[in-house]
Design an enzyme around this catalytic site. Structure first.
Site, PDB file in Angstrom:
ATOM      1  N   ASP A   1       0.879  -1.169   0.000  1.00  0.00           N
ATOM      2  CA  ASP A   1       0.000   0.000   0.000  1.00  0.00           C
ATOM      3  C   ASP A   1       0.916   1.218   0.000  1.00  0.00           C
ATOM      4  O   ASP A   1       1.632   1.454   0.977  1.00  0.00           O
ATOM      5  CB  ASP A   1      -0.869  -0.038   1.260  1.00  0.00           C
ATOM      6  CG  ASP A   1      -1.723   1.214   1.428  1.00  0.00           C
ATOM      7  OD1 ASP A   1      -1.574   2.163   0.622  1.00  0.00           O
ATOM      8  OD2 ASP A   1      -2.533   1.248   2.373  1.00  0.00           O
TER       9      ASP A   1
ATOM     10  N   LYS B   1      -2.856  -2.319   8.053  1.00  0.00           N
ATOM     11  CA  LYS B   1      -2.852  -3.777   8.137  1.00  0.00           C
ATOM     12  C   LYS B   1      -2.036  -4.390   7.014  1.00  0.00           C
ATOM     13  O   LYS B   1      -1.688  -3.738   6.054  1.00  0.00           O
ATOM     14  CB  LYS B   1      -4.284  -4.306   8.177  1.00  0.00           C
ATOM     15  CG  LYS B   1      -4.774  -4.488   9.604  1.00  0.00           C
ATOM     16  CD  LYS B   1      -3.977  -5.591  10.331  1.00  0.00           C
ATOM     17  CE  LYS B   1      -4.313  -5.570  11.825  1.00  0.00           C
ATOM     18  NZ  LYS B   1      -3.547  -6.535  12.594  1.00  0.00           N
TER      19      LYS B   1
ATOM     20  N   TYR C   1       1.188   0.956  15.142  1.00  0.00           N
ATOM     21  CA  TYR C   1       0.188   0.647  14.137  1.00  0.00           C
ATOM     22  C   TYR C   1       0.468   1.423  12.841  1.00  0.00           C
ATOM     23  O   TYR C   1       0.559   2.636  12.854  1.00  0.00           O
ATOM     24  CB  TYR C   1      -1.230   0.988  14.642  1.00  0.00           C
ATOM     25  CG  TYR C   1      -2.234   0.742  13.546  1.00  0.00           C
ATOM     26  CD1 TYR C   1      -2.461  -0.552  13.099  1.00  0.00           C
ATOM     27  CD2 TYR C   1      -2.883   1.791  12.907  1.00  0.00           C
ATOM     28  CE1 TYR C   1      -3.324  -0.799  12.050  1.00  0.00           C
ATOM     29  CE2 TYR C   1      -3.755   1.554  11.863  1.00  0.00           C
ATOM     30  CZ  TYR C   1      -3.966   0.251  11.443  1.00  0.00           C
ATOM     31  OH  TYR C   1      -4.806   0.011  10.393  1.00  0.00           O
TER      32      TYR C   1
HETATM   33  C1  F6R Z   1      -7.255  -0.210   7.990  1.00  0.00           C
HETATM   34  C2  F6R Z   1      -7.123   1.126   7.428  1.00  0.00           C
HETATM   35  C3  F6R Z   1      -8.136   2.133   7.786  1.00  0.00           C
HETATM   36  C4  F6R Z   1      -7.533   3.226   8.672  1.00  0.00           C
HETATM   37  C5  F6R Z   1      -8.584   4.281   9.060  1.00  0.00           C
HETATM   38  C6  F6R Z   1      -7.991   5.423   9.862  1.00  0.00           C
HETATM   39  O1  F6R Z   1      -6.186  -0.996   7.562  1.00  0.00           O
HETATM   40  O2  F6R Z   1      -6.212   1.376   6.701  1.00  0.00           O
HETATM   41  O3  F6R Z   1      -9.257   1.554   8.380  1.00  0.00           O
HETATM   42  O4  F6R Z   1      -6.976   2.654   9.828  1.00  0.00           O
HETATM   43  O5  F6R Z   1      -9.176   4.817   7.903  1.00  0.00           O
HETATM   44  O6  F6R Z   1      -6.934   5.960   9.137  1.00  0.00           O
HETATM   45  P1  F6R Z   1      -6.130   7.264   9.573  1.00  0.00           P
HETATM   46  O7  F6R Z   1      -5.652   7.008  10.973  1.00  0.00           O
HETATM   47  O8  F6R Z   1      -5.026   7.341   8.562  1.00  0.00           O
HETATM   48  O9  F6R Z   1      -7.094   8.401   9.492  1.00  0.00           O
HETATM   49 MG    MG Z   2      -3.871   2.415   3.203  1.00  0.00          MG
HETATM   50 MG    MG Z   3      -4.781  -2.150   2.409  1.00  0.00          MG
END
Ligand code: F6R
Ligand code: MG
Ligand code: MG
Length: 380
Positions: free
Chosen positions: A11, A232, A229
């Site tokens: 990603d 994923k 974190y």
């Molecule tokens: C899961 C994922 C999304 C983000 C969520 C919050 O793998 O990529 O669910 O965790 O959209 O993202 P931020 O913290 O970047 O706003």
């Molecule tokens: Mg992403």
């Molecule tokens: Mg992804």
């Protein structure tokens, strides 16, 4: 001939949140892959995406962990980040490239890798899966069903080549060790480990009768590399099919009843793994950044090259009306789990929240916790 199939994904940014890559990112990757085909580095290559992850499928004769093939994937992801994702200010540009220290092997640097090396059979069907909003352990249930459950794979009972079973290489992602377990003899031990998908994930499956590689999965845990974190791991999986391996229909039926997997919204929730069509553009995640989903691409490997339904274009194996049923079940499971809000098991368990902001909440509340005797005396 000896062929290697390398599936490498990352990603490196997306449009409208963690949704899908920009078309220019994909066309940049296609150009890089075509150059590598022309130079002879790879025999053939295909570019797609699963949600916000770009997936490169490459065939070649250079074996697994080849520095040049890994280098091609690394430079593709790096250049897309710098030349497309950052200038367009795409979301999470370069997200999975956790280190700049590329020295010949992309493993451990963020991108996910699944590689299979084998002697090409007279006819060599393969299926490549790519999932978004989940982790490597998401393959545990489907791989168990495909290679160890006679309820899913009739060939385990009927075909003498499958009847002796399969060996699973299981990784302990926390301790960085692996163990090989043979089904059916060690089935209960195998299930004992695979039942903890956040810690134990399958990296390889071999056919027991001759140790032929049958499947390879990516096992990167980004949070364990980064210590925080960072999205994923969104794993990939390559599986050989037919004539002594599970039939394509047995491989796909392992996804018919969606397993509940970890990694949905903020990497902190469980949800059903929904099988979707990529040709219809259903490989995008929207509802609560999900639910987690999986695409299935089918090819023949022919003289080391990818042959799909139209040149390299793979068969879109979940584009069967049957899988509308699975999608309906997945949608119902997703809605049901969301009624749980931030309570386990919809939210991940305490140990798996280690790399999220939950520890910060606990840290902040720490001074306010009282030993029970003390609390009782406070209450008088
Ligand atoms: C899961 C994922 C999304 C983000 C969520 C919050 O793998 O990529 O669910 O965790 O959209 O993202 P931020 O913290 O970047 O706003
Ligand atoms: Mg992403
Ligand atoms: Mg992804």
């Amino acid at each position: 001939m000896r062929v290697t199939v390398s599936v490498i994904k990352a990603d490196v940014g997306s449009v409208a949140g963690h949704h899908r890559p920009h078309a220019e990112m994909l066309s940049y990757a296609v150009r890089k892959i075509e150059e590598a085909e022309k130079s002879g580095l790879i025999l053939s290559g295909y570019v797609t995406h699963a949600g916000d992850d770009i997936v490169l499928v490459m065939t070649h004769t250079r074996g697994v962990n080849d520095p040049e093939v890994h280098g091609l994937a690394w430079s593709t992801f790096r250049e897309i980040t710098e030349k497309v994702a950052k200038p367009l200010k795409l979301y999470g540009a370069g997200q999975d490239l956790l280190s700049d220290a590329f020295s010949g092997n992309i493993r451990g640097l963020g991108p996910g890798v699944a590689e299979l090396e084998f002697e090409e059979r007279p006819s060599e069907p393969i299926v490549v899966f790519a999932a978004d909003k989940t982790e490597p352990g998401a393959w545990n249930v489907p791989l168990y069903r495909m290679f160890a459950s006679p309820d899913n794979t009739a060939g385990l009972v009927i075909d003498p080549k499958l009847h002796t079973g399969f060996k699973f290489e299981v990784l302990d992602l926390i301790e960085s060790e692996s163990v090989i377990l043979k089904a059916p003899e060690e089935l209960y031990d195998l299930v004992g480990l695979l039942g903890t998908p956040g810690r134990y994930a399958v990296s390889m499956v071999y056919r027991a009768i001759d140790d032929e590689p049958a499947a390879a999965a990516s096992t990167t845990r980004l949070s364990l590399i980064a210590g925080r974190y960072v999205g994923k791991d969104d794993p990939v999986l390559a599986v050989r099919a037919q004539a002594g391996f599970p039939a394509v229909g047995e491989i796909l039926s392992a996804f018919a009843i969606p397993p509940v997997v970890s990694g949905w919204m903020r990497g902190s929730h469980r949800g059903p793994l929904m099988p979707v069509s990529f040709r219809k553009g259903h490989n995008v995640v929207t509802f609560f950044d999900g639910p987690p989903r999986v695409i299935a691409m089918g090819w023949q490997i022919s003289n080391g090259r990818l042959v799909g339904v139209d040149r390299k274009e793979p068969a879109d194996l979940f584009d069967d009306p049957f899988f509308d049923y699975s999608r309906r079940v997945a949608a119902e499971m997703a809605v049901y789990l969301r009624t749980m809000g931030e309570f386990e098991p919809a939210r991940l368990g305490h140990e798996e929240m280690e790399y999220t902001t939950l520890p910060q909440i606990l840290e902040r509340l720490k001074p306010r916790f009282r030993k029970l005797e003390e609390a009782a005396s406070h209450r008088g």
